[in-house]
Design a protein around this motif. Sequence first.
Motif, PDB file in Angstrom:
ATOM      1  N   GLN A 165       0.863  -1.172   0.000  1.00  0.00           N
ATOM      2  CA  GLN A 165       0.000   0.000   0.000  1.00  0.00           C
ATOM      3  C   GLN A 165       0.905   1.228   0.000  1.00  0.00           C
ATOM      4  N   PRO A 166       0.975   1.930  -1.121  1.00  0.00           N
ATOM      5  CA  PRO A 166       1.897   3.052  -1.221  1.00  0.00           C
ATOM      6  C   PRO A 166       1.496   4.234  -0.344  1.00  0.00           C
ATOM      7  N   VAL A 167       2.485   5.083  -0.081  1.00  0.00           N
ATOM      8  CA  VAL A 167       2.277   6.338   0.629  1.00  0.00           C
ATOM      9  C   VAL A 167       2.366   7.446  -0.410  1.00  0.00           C
ATOM     10  N   VAL A 168       1.322   8.262  -0.466  1.00  0.00           N
ATOM     11  CA  VAL A 168       1.305   9.398  -1.383  1.00  0.00           C
ATOM     12  C   VAL A 168       1.489  10.660  -0.552  1.00  0.00           C
ATOM     13  N   GLU A 169       2.527  11.406  -0.866  1.00  0.00           N
ATOM     14  CA  GLU A 169       2.831  12.649  -0.169  1.00  0.00           C
ATOM     15  C   GLU A 169       2.366  13.805  -1.048  1.00  0.00           C
ATOM     16  N   LEU A 170       1.329  14.499  -0.594  1.00  0.00           N
ATOM     17  CA  LEU A 170       0.796  15.654  -1.306  1.00  0.00           C
ATOM     18  C   LEU A 170       1.343  16.916  -0.652  1.00  0.00           C
ATOM     19  N   ARG A 171       1.638  17.923  -1.452  1.00  0.00           N
ATOM     20  CA  ARG A 171       2.128  19.167  -0.865  1.00  0.00           C
ATOM     21  C   ARG A 171       1.800  20.343  -1.770  1.00  0.00           C
ATOM     22  N   GLY A 172       1.554  21.466  -1.100  1.00  0.00           N
ATOM     23  CA  GLY A 172       1.384  22.710  -1.824  1.00  0.00           C
ATOM     24  C   GLY A 172       2.754  23.258  -2.155  1.00  0.00           C
ATOM     25  N   GLU A 173       2.899  23.745  -3.374  1.00  0.00           N
ATOM     26  CA  GLU A 173       4.151  24.366  -3.814  1.00  0.00           C
ATOM     27  C   GLU A 173       3.804  25.713  -4.421  1.00  0.00           C
ATOM     28  N   GLY A 174       3.694  26.725  -3.552  1.00  0.00           N
ATOM     29  CA  GLY A 174       3.254  28.030  -4.036  1.00  0.00           C
ATOM     30  C   GLY A 174       1.794  27.956  -4.431  1.00  0.00           C
ATOM     31  N   ALA A 175       1.509  28.259  -5.693  1.00  0.00           N
ATOM     32  CA  ALA A 175       0.120  28.264  -6.172  1.00  0.00           C
ATOM     33  C   ALA A 175      -0.302  26.929  -6.769  1.00  0.00           C
ATOM     34  N   THR A 176       0.576  25.922  -6.737  1.00  0.00           N
ATOM     35  CA  THR A 176       0.243  24.629  -7.322  1.00  0.00           C
ATOM     36  C   THR A 176       0.423  23.511  -6.301  1.00  0.00           C
ATOM     37  N   PHE A 177       0.046  22.308  -6.715  1.00  0.00           N
ATOM     38  CA  PHE A 177       0.188  21.123  -5.871  1.00  0.00           C
ATOM     39  C   PHE A 177       1.035  20.075  -6.581  1.00  0.00           C
ATOM     40  N   ALA A 178       1.694  19.261  -5.780  1.00  0.00           N
ATOM     41  CA  ALA A 178       2.544  18.191  -6.307  1.00  0.00           C
ATOM     42  C   ALA A 178       2.377  16.965  -5.419  1.00  0.00           C
ATOM     43  N   TYR A 179       2.839  15.830  -5.929  1.00  0.00           N
ATOM     44  CA  TYR A 179       2.820  14.615  -5.114  1.00  0.00           C
ATOM     45  C   TYR A 179       4.003  13.740  -5.448  1.00  0.00           C
ATOM     46  N   SER A 180       4.311  12.875  -4.511  1.00  0.00           N
ATOM     47  CA  SER A 180       5.314  11.840  -4.724  1.00  0.00           C
ATOM     48  C   SER A 180       4.774  10.556  -4.123  1.00  0.00           C
ATOM     49  N   VAL A 181       5.267   9.437  -4.627  1.00  0.00           N
ATOM     50  CA  VAL A 181       4.808   8.129  -4.175  1.00  0.00           C
ATOM     51  C   VAL A 181       5.995   7.369  -3.607  1.00  0.00           C
ATOM     52  N   ARG A 182       5.782   6.778  -2.444  1.00  0.00           N
ATOM     53  CA  ARG A 182       6.812   5.958  -1.802  1.00  0.00           C
ATOM     54  C   ARG A 182       6.227   4.580  -1.512  1.00  0.00           C
ATOM     55  N   ALA A 183       7.060   3.568  -1.613  1.00  0.00           N
ATOM     56  CA  ALA A 183       6.655   2.217  -1.248  1.00  0.00           C
ATOM     57  C   ALA A 183       7.158   1.956   0.167  1.00  0.00           C
ATOM     58  N   PRO A 184       6.270   1.717   1.123  1.00  0.00           N
ATOM     59  CA  PRO A 184       6.711   1.529   2.509  1.00  0.00           C
ATOM     60  C   PRO A 184       7.576   0.290   2.672  1.00  0.00           C
ATOM     61  N   ARG A 185       8.486   0.385   3.620  1.00  0.00           N
ATOM     62  CA  ARG A 185       9.347  -0.745   3.966  1.00  0.00           C
ATOM     63  C   ARG A 185       9.181  -1.040   5.441  1.00  0.00           C
ATOM     64  N   SER A 186       9.656  -2.174   5.835  1.00  0.00           N
ATOM     65  CA  SER A 186       9.550  -2.552   7.241  1.00  0.00           C
ATOM     66  C   SER A 186      10.555  -1.793   8.090  1.00  0.00           C
ATOM     67  N   LYS A 187      10.340  -1.812   9.376  1.00  0.00           N
ATOM     68  CA  LYS A 187      11.231  -1.241  10.377  1.00  0.00           C
ATOM     69  C   LYS A 187      11.421   0.263  10.243  1.00  0.00           C
ATOM     70  N   GLY A 188      10.406   0.964   9.736  1.00  0.00           N
ATOM     71  CA  GLY A 188      10.444   2.411   9.713  1.00  0.00           C
ATOM     72  C   GLY A 188      11.383   3.041   8.707  1.00  0.00           C
ATOM     73  N   VAL A 189      11.898   2.260   7.776  1.00  0.00           N
ATOM     74  CA  VAL A 189      12.789   2.810   6.762  1.00  0.00           C
ATOM     75  C   VAL A 189      11.968   3.644   5.788  1.00  0.00           C
ATOM     76  N   ILE A 190      12.387   4.887   5.573  1.00  0.00           N
ATOM     77  CA  ILE A 190      11.689   5.757   4.631  1.00  0.00           C
ATOM     78  C   ILE A 190      12.444   5.713   3.309  1.00  0.00           C
ATOM     79  N   PRO A 191      11.844   5.092   2.302  1.00  0.00           N
ATOM     80  CA  PRO A 191      12.527   4.965   1.017  1.00  0.00           C
ATOM     81  C   PRO A 191      12.433   6.256   0.207  1.00  0.00           C
ATOM     82  N   PRO A 192      13.259   6.374  -0.802  1.00  0.00           N
ATOM     83  CA  PRO A 192      13.131   7.535  -1.690  1.00  0.00           C
ATOM     84  C   PRO A 192      11.849   7.408  -2.506  1.00  0.00           C
TER      85      PRO A 192
END
Length: 125
Positions: A12-39
């Motif tokens: 189940q991917p993690v989608v990071e949404l964020r405002g960037e000035g007047a627009t919005f962007a997102y990135s997708v990360r695949a979760p890993r075990s033990k709290g590792v935050i992948p690129p």
Amino acid sequence: MKSTGDAPRILQPVVELRGEGATFAYSVRAPRSKGVIPPSSYKDGGFPTLAECLSDVARALGGDFKRIYVRLDGHCVGERDIVELHAAPAQVAAELKSECDALNAVLIKPATITAQKKTGPVAAE
């Protein structure tokens, strides 16, 4: 090979949404075990509204996933079905913004604490 009896894990991917000035962007990360935050494995941006950003998330991930974890401007704001993003992106955007605003409201800013120390607590009249 012997089975461990564990239920199969569904990615189940993690989608990071964020405002960037007047627009919005997102990135997708695949979760890993033990709290590792992948690129991030995927990024896109330049969407004029959060709803349009969510619609693109649904198009990008809808064929491969049923649900996503959602973060908005650094806050965990829950899980969503991809179907919701397709069917009602404006409603989902409003709900996510509301959740994010509520989380921002409960955070105590250091400047607020400093001001309270200088002036003391406000007494009800």
